[in-house]
Design an enzyme around this catalytic site. Structure first.
Site, PDB file in Angstrom:
ATOM      1  N   ARG A   1       0.844  -1.201   0.000  1.00 37.10           N
ATOM      2  CA  ARG A   1       0.000   0.000   0.000  1.00 37.10           C
ATOM      3  C   ARG A   1       0.873   1.241   0.000  1.00 37.10           C
ATOM      4  O   ARG A   1       2.085   1.181   0.227  1.00 37.10           O
ATOM      5  CB  ARG A   1      -0.909   0.008   1.237  1.00 37.10           C
ATOM      6  CG  ARG A   1      -0.147   0.038   2.536  1.00 37.10           C
ATOM      7  CD  ARG A   1      -0.983   0.463   3.717  1.00 37.10           C
ATOM      8  NE  ARG A   1      -0.237   0.318   4.965  1.00 37.10           N
ATOM      9  CZ  ARG A   1       0.676   1.165   5.409  1.00 37.10           C
ATOM     10  NH1 ARG A   1       0.995   2.234   4.682  1.00 37.10           N
ATOM     11  NH2 ARG A   1       1.303   0.974   6.552  1.00 37.10           N
TER      12      ARG A   1
ATOM     13  N   GLN B   1       3.512   5.245   4.983  1.00 36.46           N
ATOM     14  CA  GLN B   1       4.627   4.787   5.801  1.00 36.46           C
ATOM     15  C   GLN B   1       4.183   3.651   6.725  1.00 36.46           C
ATOM     16  O   GLN B   1       3.540   2.716   6.272  1.00 36.46           O
ATOM     17  CB  GLN B   1       5.194   5.987   6.583  1.00 36.46           C
ATOM     18  CG  GLN B   1       5.940   6.975   5.712  1.00 36.46           C
ATOM     19  CD  GLN B   1       7.308   6.459   5.274  1.00 36.46           C
ATOM     20  OE1 GLN B   1       7.913   5.605   5.921  1.00 36.46           O
ATOM     21  NE2 GLN B   1       7.799   6.989   4.159  1.00 36.46           N
TER      22      GLN B   1
ATOM     23  N   THR C   1       2.136   1.990  10.055  1.00 34.61           N
ATOM     24  CA  THR C   1       1.018   2.170  10.965  1.00 34.61           C
ATOM     25  C   THR C   1       0.841   0.893  11.779  1.00 34.61           C
ATOM     26  O   THR C   1       1.518  -0.116  11.552  1.00 34.61           O
ATOM     27  CB  THR C   1      -0.280   2.545  10.221  1.00 34.61           C
ATOM     28  OG1 THR C   1      -1.243   3.016  11.177  1.00 34.61           O
ATOM     29  CG2 THR C   1      -0.857   1.354   9.471  1.00 34.61           C
TER      30      THR C   1
ATOM     31  N   GLY D   1      -7.259   0.234   2.200  1.00 39.57           N
ATOM     32  CA  GLY D   1      -8.375   1.101   2.572  1.00 39.57           C
ATOM     33  C   GLY D   1      -8.067   2.005   3.735  1.00 39.57           C
ATOM     34  O   GLY D   1      -7.034   2.677   3.760  1.00 39.57           O
TER      35      GLY D   1
ATOM     36  N   ALA E   1      -8.337   2.700   8.200  1.00 38.63           N
ATOM     37  CA  ALA E   1      -8.435   2.134   9.546  1.00 38.63           C
ATOM     38  C   ALA E   1      -8.878   3.224  10.517  1.00 38.63           C
ATOM     39  O   ALA E   1      -8.264   4.292  10.571  1.00 38.63           O
ATOM     40  CB  ALA E   1      -7.092   1.559   9.985  1.00 38.63           C
TER      41      ALA E   1
ATOM     42  N   CYS F   1       2.660   6.874  10.603  1.00 42.47           N
ATOM     43  CA  CYS F   1       2.566   7.420   9.243  1.00 42.47           C
ATOM     44  C   CYS F   1       3.784   8.265   8.886  1.00 42.47           C
ATOM     45  O   CYS F   1       3.730   9.121   7.993  1.00 42.47           O
ATOM     46  CB  CYS F   1       1.280   8.227   9.080  1.00 42.47           C
ATOM     47  SG  CYS F   1      -0.208   7.257   9.439  1.00 42.47           S
TER      48      CYS F   1
END
Length: 216
Positions: free
Chosen positions: A67, A70, A72, A159, A161, A177
């Protein structure tokens, strides 16, 4: 559009592989799908993510995924909405798709009484002012929802969160992030007690309604 709840808590790797398989196998007429999930503890590092943003994983698995964005954290008490949608078929540009995802979160938060939630220029995701928190840590914004997507042959997956009611300590093991010192919060810190399944259903409903009204 089909909505699926995955087993909870779900390991990250099998879900990621399933998203890739679904996207590779889909055809021009394959219906879009929304997957809701609550993951077992995991750090995910985006395609261009820097290892330096992982400070101390404390034994939590780290997965390098494809994705955007950074690093997460996913874990119990956080609902993830995976949007497996055909952007090209709907005629939606990536930037507009990100805006739609963010707006879906903003709408859900407003429904739950967090009307102060906002975007932050240059930093995808959704934030809340420190002044609205039960334990503020300054005057800046705190992050309550993170997003990252992947587009393959005009189709998107991964997607957004949204933190509902979770142990936030694992976020201290990373620069969330990619931002050092960024506070990450959940709905509980905003004074909202909410059921994770209900929040997930609200989020999927908001996204689905917005998606169905986009231009073809």
């Amino acid at each position: 559009m089909r909505l699926r709840w995955l087993d909870r808590p779900a390991a990250y790797l099998p879900v990621w592989q399933a998203m890739q398989d679904f996207t590779e196998d889909r055809r021009a007429d394959t219906p879009d799908e929304l997957w809701l999930v609550e993951h077992a503890p995991v750090y995910t590092l985006g395609q261009a993510g820097l290892e330096s943003h992982i400070l101390n994983p404390h034994g939590i698995p780290v997965v390098h995924c494809n994705r955007g964005g950074q690093v997460t954290y996913h874990g119990p008490g956080q609902v993830v909405l995976y949007t497996l949608v055909d952007l090209r078929r709907r005629g939606v540009f990536v930037r507009d798709f990100v805006t739609l995802l963010e707006q879906s979160v903003l709408d859900v938060l407003a429904d739950l009484g967090v009307s102060s939630a906002c975007r932050k220029p240059g930093a995808p995701g959704i934030y809340v002012p420190q002044s609205t928190l039960s334990q503020p840590r300054g005057d800046d914004l705190a992050k309550i929802a993170a997003l990252g997507i992947k587009v393959r042959r005009g189709c998107a997956y991964h997607g957004v969160a949204l933190n509902v009611d979770m142990d936030l300590d694992p976020f201290s093991g990373i620069n969330p992030c990619g931002y050092a010192g960024l506070q990450t919060v959940d709905l509980r810190a905003c004074g909202v007690r909410a059921d994770l399944a209900d929040v997930g259903e609200r989020l999927a409903g908001r996204f689905s309604a917005a998606w169905e009204t986009t231009d073809r």
